[in-house]
Scaffold this motif. Structure first.
Motif, PDB file in Angstrom:
ATOM      1  N   ALA A 146      11.710  18.931  20.430  1.00 41.20           N
ATOM      2  CA  ALA A 146      11.816  18.053  21.636  1.00 41.20           C
ATOM      3  C   ALA A 146      11.573  18.844  22.938  1.00 41.20           C
ATOM      4  N   ALA A 147      11.854  20.249  23.021  1.00 44.71           N
ATOM      5  CA  ALA A 147      11.572  21.262  24.126  1.00 44.71           C
ATOM      6  C   ALA A 147      10.138  21.371  23.905  1.00 44.71           C
ATOM      7  N   ALA A 148       9.539  21.695  22.704  1.00 49.89           N
ATOM      8  CA  ALA A 148       8.190  22.214  22.701  1.00 49.89           C
ATOM      9  C   ALA A 148       7.135  21.107  23.189  1.00 49.89           C
ATOM     10  N   VAL A 149       7.570  19.693  22.721  1.00 47.88           N
ATOM     11  CA  VAL A 149       6.624  18.612  23.159  1.00 47.88           C
ATOM     12  C   VAL A 149       6.904  18.374  24.655  1.00 47.88           C
ATOM     13  N   ALA A 150       7.960  18.250  25.124  1.00 49.21           N
ATOM     14  CA  ALA A 150       8.120  18.295  26.825  1.00 49.21           C
ATOM     15  C   ALA A 150       7.329  19.398  27.562  1.00 49.21           C
ATOM     16  N   ASN A 151       7.404  20.606  26.968  1.00 56.03           N
ATOM     17  CA  ASN A 151       6.585  21.711  27.729  1.00 56.03           C
ATOM     18  C   ASN A 151       5.110  21.374  27.592  1.00 56.03           C
ATOM     19  N   ALA A 152       4.633  20.865  26.404  1.00 54.58           N
ATOM     20  CA  ALA A 152       3.312  20.712  25.902  1.00 54.58           C
ATOM     21  C   ALA A 152       2.834  19.713  26.935  1.00 54.58           C
ATOM     22  N   PHE A 153       3.567  18.215  27.053  1.00 51.68           N
ATOM     23  CA  PHE A 153       3.113  17.512  27.825  1.00 51.68           C
ATOM     24  C   PHE A 153       2.926  18.020  29.355  1.00 51.68           C
ATOM     25  N   VAL A 154       3.765  18.890  29.877  1.00 53.82           N
ATOM     26  CA  VAL A 154       3.486  19.339  31.258  1.00 53.82           C
ATOM     27  C   VAL A 154       2.101  20.163  31.285  1.00 53.82           C
ATOM     28  N   GLN A 155       2.218  21.060  30.227  1.00 56.13           N
ATOM     29  CA  GLN A 155       1.004  21.736  30.355  1.00 56.13           C
ATOM     30  C   GLN A 155      -0.328  20.981  29.979  1.00 56.13           C
ATOM     31  N   ALA A 156      -0.331  20.058  29.335  1.00 55.62           N
ATOM     32  CA  ALA A 156      -1.385  19.430  28.943  1.00 55.62           C
ATOM     33  C   ALA A 156      -1.855  18.718  30.191  1.00 55.62           C
ATOM     34  N   TYR A 157      -0.925  17.960  31.075  1.00 61.27           N
ATOM     35  CA  TYR A 157      -1.070  17.507  32.309  1.00 61.27           C
ATOM     36  C   TYR A 157      -1.920  18.321  33.271  1.00 61.27           C
ATOM     37  N   LEU A 158      -1.103  19.382  33.459  1.00 61.10           N
ATOM     38  CA  LEU A 158      -1.967  20.439  34.267  1.00 61.10           C
ATOM     39  C   LEU A 158      -3.294  20.713  34.038  1.00 61.10           C
ATOM     40  N   ASP A 159      -3.602  20.808  32.626  1.00 59.06           N
ATOM     41  CA  ASP A 159      -4.876  21.213  31.992  1.00 59.06           C
ATOM     42  C   ASP A 159      -5.736  19.867  32.283  1.00 59.06           C
ATOM     43  N   THR A 160      -5.139  18.763  32.262  1.00 59.09           N
ATOM     44  CA  THR A 160      -6.051  17.533  32.501  1.00 59.09           C
ATOM     45  C   THR A 160      -6.381  17.330  33.713  1.00 59.09           C
ATOM     46  N   THR A 161      -5.361  17.536  34.857  1.00 57.87           N
ATOM     47  CA  THR A 161      -5.774  17.378  36.218  1.00 57.87           C
ATOM     48  C   THR A 161      -6.688  18.522  36.745  1.00 57.87           C
ATOM     49  N   LEU A 162      -6.634  19.676  35.992  1.00 57.98           N
ATOM     50  CA  LEU A 162      -7.722  20.522  36.401  1.00 57.98           C
ATOM     51  C   LEU A 162      -9.011  20.149  36.041  1.00 57.98           C
ATOM     52  N   ASP A 163      -9.022  19.721  34.810  1.00 54.51           N
ATOM     53  CA  ASP A 163     -10.332  19.378  34.185  1.00 54.51           C
ATOM     54  C   ASP A 163     -10.927  18.077  34.928  1.00 54.51           C
ATOM     55  N   LEU A 164     -10.108  17.143  35.508  1.00 53.61           N
ATOM     56  CA  LEU A 164     -10.674  16.129  36.324  1.00 53.61           C
ATOM     57  C   LEU A 164     -11.128  16.680  37.581  1.00 53.61           C
ATOM     58  N   ARG A 165     -10.402  17.522  38.278  1.00 55.98           N
ATOM     59  CA  ARG A 165     -10.860  18.156  39.510  1.00 55.98           C
ATOM     60  C   ARG A 165     -12.555  18.840  39.340  1.00 55.98           C
ATOM     61  N   VAL A 166     -12.534  19.807  38.214  1.00 51.01           N
ATOM     62  CA  VAL A 166     -13.602  20.503  37.815  1.00 51.01           C
ATOM     63  C   VAL A 166     -14.728  19.536  37.575  1.00 51.01           C
ATOM     64  N   ASP A 167     -14.356  18.492  37.014  1.00 55.62           N
ATOM     65  CA  ASP A 167     -15.565  17.763  36.506  1.00 55.62           C
ATOM     66  C   ASP A 167     -15.915  16.809  37.730  1.00 55.62           C
ATOM     67  N   MET A 168     -15.079  16.547  38.771  1.00 53.41           N
ATOM     68  CA  MET A 168     -15.600  15.905  39.769  1.00 53.41           C
ATOM     69  C   MET A 168     -16.478  16.955  40.898  1.00 53.41           C
ATOM     70  N   ALA A 169     -16.181  18.014  40.643  1.00 57.55           N
ATOM     71  CA  ALA A 169     -16.721  19.156  41.433  1.00 57.55           C
ATOM     72  C   ALA A 169     -18.154  19.255  40.748  1.00 57.55           C
ATOM     73  N   ARG A 170     -18.148  19.439  39.554  1.00 59.32           N
ATOM     74  CA  ARG A 170     -19.530  19.455  38.941  1.00 59.32           C
ATOM     75  C   ARG A 170     -20.553  18.454  39.137  1.00 59.32           C
ATOM     76  N   LYS A 171     -20.092  17.211  39.162  1.00 60.34           N
ATOM     77  CA  LYS A 171     -20.689  16.093  39.495  1.00 60.34           C
ATOM     78  C   LYS A 171     -21.128  15.824  40.836  1.00 60.34           C
ATOM     79  N   TYR A 172     -20.455  16.306  41.991  1.00 61.58           N
ATOM     80  CA  TYR A 172     -20.848  16.537  43.524  1.00 61.58           C
ATOM     81  C   TYR A 172     -22.030  17.654  43.292  1.00 61.58           C
ATOM     82  N   SER A 173     -21.876  18.912  42.452  1.00 59.96           N
ATOM     83  CA  SER A 173     -22.650  19.808  42.654  1.00 59.96           C
ATOM     84  C   SER A 173     -23.927  19.341  41.977  1.00 59.96           C
ATOM     85  N   GLY A 174     -24.075  18.678  40.981  1.00 59.11           N
ATOM     86  CA  GLY A 174     -25.221  18.086  40.291  1.00 59.11           C
ATOM     87  C   GLY A 174     -25.904  16.880  41.376  1.00 59.11           C
ATOM     88  N   PHE A 175     -25.219  16.278  42.082  1.00 60.90           N
ATOM     89  CA  PHE A 175     -25.730  15.398  42.816  1.00 60.90           C
ATOM     90  C   PHE A 175     -26.509  16.043  44.105  1.00 60.90           C
TER      91      PHE A 175
END
Length: 176
Positions: A146-175
């Motif tokens: 339970a602890a491993a999954v809860a912590n993994a969800f937080v880490q996956a959330y942080l990684d996903t939000t970072l990916d979303l921001r980086v993808d948006m910056a890449r799209k702007y850069s390409g534009f």
């Protein structure tokens, strides 16, 4: 009705009241013995809406909107985050999970997606009142899992939000 009449009625029904309380105690005791124990692990993450976006370098007006926290909760509960948790914990390597998947679905569909949906059923994501904290709770039979999954969800959330921001910056850069 006076107070004296009320107590007279209670005295007259004393046997019924005692039997209801006793039955409730017996049922609660049986349930606590027979049902498997559930452990709930809780992790928290702070959503920083006051600082500037590290990629763009400016303050986003969308971050100040009240719907921003609800959006972050939706991201935390998303399939994308759950699949990242499955991959990070290497849950597809479990033979017991694979046999359970084959039994439940007759090996139809994607194994990773099936595990992700199982995890999402036991996940509880709630924003804290009047703060920028999101609480993640996960229930399981084993406390370490339970602890491993809860912590993994937080880490996956942080990684996903970072990916979303980086993808948006890449799209702007390409534009540009």
């Amino acid at each position: 009705m006076t107070l004296h009449q009320f107590f007279t009625i209670l005295r007259a029904r004393k046997g019924l009241a005692i039997s209801i309380v006793a039955a409730s105690v017996v049922i609660a005791a049986l349930l606590s013995v027979l049902l498997p124990k559930q452990f709930t692990a809780r992790a928290s993450v702070v959503v920083d809406v006051k600082s500037a976006d590290p990629i763009v370098g400016t303050m986003s007006a969308a971050m100040m909107a009240p719907s921003y926290m609800a959006t972050q909760v939706d991201i935390m509960e998303s399939d994308r985050v759950a699949l990242r948790v499955v991959r990070s914990l290497r849950m597809t390597e479990s033979e017991t999970m694979r046999s359970q998947w084959q039994k439940d679905t007759d090996a139809q569909g994607q194994f990773e997606v099936w595990i992700a949906h199982l995890l999402q059923k036991k996940l509880d994501v709630k924003p804290a009142r009047e703060s920028n904290v999101i609480h993640v709770s996960f229930s399981a039979v084993e406390p370490k899992f339970a602890a491993a999954v809860a912590n993994a969800f937080v880490q996956a959330y942080l990684d996903t939000t970072l990916d979303l921001r980086v993808d948006m910056a890449r799209k702007y850069s390409g534009f540009f």
